[in-house]
Design a protein around this motif. Structure first.
Motif, short mmCIF file in Angstrom:
data_model
loop_
_atom_site.label_atom_id
_atom_site.label_comp_id
_atom_site.label_asym_id
_atom_site.label_seq_id
_atom_site.Cartn_x
_atom_site.Cartn_y
_atom_site.Cartn_z
N UNK A 222 33.46 44.79 38.97
CA UNK A 222 33.74 43.69 38.05
C UNK A 222 34.89 44.03 37.11
N UNK A 223 35.03 45.32 36.80
CA UNK A 223 36.18 45.77 36.02
C UNK A 223 37.45 45.58 36.84
N UNK A 224 37.39 45.97 38.12
CA UNK A 224 38.56 45.81 39.00
C UNK A 224 38.93 44.34 39.15
N UNK A 225 37.93 43.49 39.29
CA UNK A 225 38.19 42.05 39.44
C UNK A 225 38.89 41.49 38.22
N UNK A 226 38.45 41.90 37.02
CA UNK A 226 39.06 41.39 35.80
C UNK A 226 40.51 41.87 35.66
N UNK A 227 40.75 43.14 35.97
CA UNK A 227 42.11 43.66 35.89
C UNK A 227 43.01 42.96 36.91
N UNK A 228 42.48 42.70 38.10
CA UNK A 228 43.25 41.97 39.11
C UNK A 228 43.63 40.58 38.60
N UNK A 229 42.69 39.92 37.93
CA UNK A 229 42.96 38.60 37.35
C UNK A 229 44.04 38.69 36.28
N UNK A 230 43.94 39.67 35.39
CA UNK A 230 44.89 39.82 34.30
C UNK A 230 46.29 40.13 34.83
N UNK A 231 46.36 40.97 35.83
CA UNK A 231 47.66 41.44 36.34
C UNK A 231 48.19 40.59 37.50
N UNK A 232 47.43 39.58 37.89
CA UNK A 232 47.83 38.75 39.02
C UNK A 232 48.03 39.60 40.28
N UNK A 233 47.07 40.46 40.52
CA UNK A 233 47.05 41.30 41.71
C UNK A 233 45.81 40.98 42.52
N UNK A 234 45.73 41.52 43.72
CA UNK A 234 44.50 41.36 44.50
C UNK A 234 43.49 42.41 44.08
N UNK A 235 42.24 42.12 44.32
CA UNK A 235 41.16 43.06 44.04
C UNK A 235 41.38 44.36 44.79
N UNK A 236 41.75 44.27 46.07
CA UNK A 236 41.96 45.48 46.88
C UNK A 236 43.11 46.32 46.35
N UNK A 237 44.16 45.67 45.86
CA UNK A 237 45.28 46.42 45.30
C UNK A 237 44.85 47.23 44.08
N UNK A 238 44.10 46.60 43.19
CA UNK A 238 43.64 47.30 41.99
C UNK A 238 42.72 48.46 42.36
N UNK A 239 41.80 48.22 43.27
CA UNK A 239 40.88 49.29 43.69
C UNK A 239 41.64 50.46 44.31
N UNK A 240 42.55 50.16 45.23
CA UNK A 240 43.25 51.23 45.96
C UNK A 240 44.16 52.03 45.04
N UNK A 241 44.89 51.35 44.15
CA UNK A 241 45.84 52.07 43.29
C UNK A 241 45.11 52.89 42.24
N UNK A 242 44.08 52.31 41.62
CA UNK A 242 43.34 53.08 40.61
C UNK A 242 42.59 54.25 41.26
N UNK A 243 42.14 54.07 42.49
CA UNK A 243 41.48 55.18 43.20
C UNK A 243 42.48 56.29 43.49
N UNK A 244 43.67 55.92 43.93
CA UNK A 244 44.71 56.93 44.18
C UNK A 244 45.07 57.66 42.89
N UNK A 245 45.10 56.93 41.79
CA UNK A 245 45.38 57.56 40.49
C UNK A 245 44.31 58.59 40.14
#
Length: 257
Positions: A222-245
Motif C-alpha cells: 500500500x505504501x508502494x501504491x501510494x508512491x506510484x500514485x504520487x509519482x505517476x509511476x506504475x506499481x511494479x516500477x516503484x516496487x522494482x526500483x525501491x527493491x534494487x535500492x
C-alpha cells in the motif's frame, strides 16, 4: 520484487501468530529487513534471519534504550559477525518523550555510527523530533564511506536532499498514505525514486486502508501504491526500483534471492 526495508517481527505483538505472519510475508515479499532496537531484540532479529531465507537482520541500540545499554555497544560489535547481519540500526535520536537524557542518546548514536564506519556497514536511523541534532551529528561524523537510510522519514524535502548528498536513502512507510500527510507526500513527490526505500515499521504505522490495526510487512504494497500514485509511476516500477535500492544499500546480492 518487493522489499519491506524495515520491520520488527520479533515484537511481542506477534507472539501469538508469528509463524503465520512470516508465512504471509514469504508468500508476498521478495525480502525483509528485520530491525533490532536493543540487545535482546537484535539477537532475536538475528535468529529470525537465520531461520528464514528471505529475512536479513539489522542490529543496534535505539535511543529509547541508550541510557540502559550505553555500555553494551561492545555486544553489538560482537554480533556483527553473525550470519546475515547487514546493517547497524535502529539508531538515532528521539526527543518526543524527553527521555532518556539527550547526552546518553547522542553518545550511543555517535558510537554506533563509528562502529558502522569501522565495519563498513550502513546505518538505519531513527529521527523523531530531533532533525537538527541528527543532521549535525551526521555532518560531523560523515566520511565518504558512511551510508544508510532514514527510516520512516519525517523531515522536510529540503533536509532529504542534504541527506541524499551524503549517501543516505529516504524510507517512507504508512504515514505517506494518511490523509494529513502533506510533508511525506511532498518528500515522495520530490525525492528521486532512485533514493527511496519503502517500509512498514511493522507492527506500527499501519497504512490506509488498515490504519488502526496491527501492521504486517505485506502491507508495504500500500505504501508502494501510494508512491506510484504520487509519482505517476506504475506499481511494479516503484516496487522494482525501491527493491534494487535496498539490495544496493544493504549489499545483498540478487543471486541470494
Amino acid at each position: 520484487m518487493i522489499i519491506d526495508s524495515h520491520a520488527h517481527l520479533e515484537d511481542e505483538k506477534y507472539d501469538e501468530d508469528r509463524d503465520d505472519v512470516i508465512k504471509r510475508c514469504k508468500d508476498e515479499l521478495t525480502l525483509l529487513i528485520n530491525v533490532g532496537s536493543s540487545i535482546e531484540t537484535s539477537k532475536k532479529s538475528i535468529e529470525l534471519a537465520k531461520s528464514n531465507d528471505f529475512i536479513y537482520a539489522a542490529i543496534g541500540i535505539h535511543p529509547e534504550y541508550s541510557q540502559k545499554e550505553i555500555n553494551d555497544i561492545g555486544v553489538i560489535e560482537e554480533l556483527l559477525s553473525q550470519e546475515k547481519v547487514v546493517a547497524i540500526g535502529e539508531i538515532g535520536l528521539d526527543y518526543y518523550y524527553g527521555d532518556p537524557p539527550v547526552e546518553y542518546q547522542k553518545q550511543c548514536f555517535i558510537e554506533q555510527i563509528r562502529l558502522a564506519k569501522k565495519y563498513d556497514l550502513p546505518i538505519v536511523i531513527h529521527d523523531r523530533d530531533a532533525h537538527g541534532d541528527v543532521l549535525d551529528i551526521i555532518k560531523k561524523e560523515w566520511t565518504s564511506s558512511l551510508r544508510g537510510v532514514f527510516h520512516s522519514y519525517s523531515g522536510s524535502s529540503e533536509m532529504a536532499f542534504q541527506l541524499i548528498e551524503m549517501n543516505f536513502y529516504i524510507s517512507l512507510g504508512g504515514p505517506v498514505t494518511f490523509k494529513n500527510a502533506k510533508k511525506a507526500v511532498d518528500v515522495a513527490m520530490k525525492v528521486p525514486i532512485e533514493k527511496l526505500l519503502i517500509e512498514t515499521d511493522s507492527p506500527y504505522l499501519t497504512p490506509v486502508p488498515y490504519r488502526g490495526k496491527r501492521n504486517e510487512p505485506i502491507n508495504v504494497k500500500y505504501v508502494a501504491q501510494k508512491i506510484a500514485e504520487i509519482k505517476n509511476m506504475t506499481f511494479d516500477e516503484v516496487c522494482d526500483i525501491t527493491a534494487s535500492n535496498a539490495l544496493e544499500l544493504f549489499k545483498i546480492s540478487p543471486s541470494n534471492l
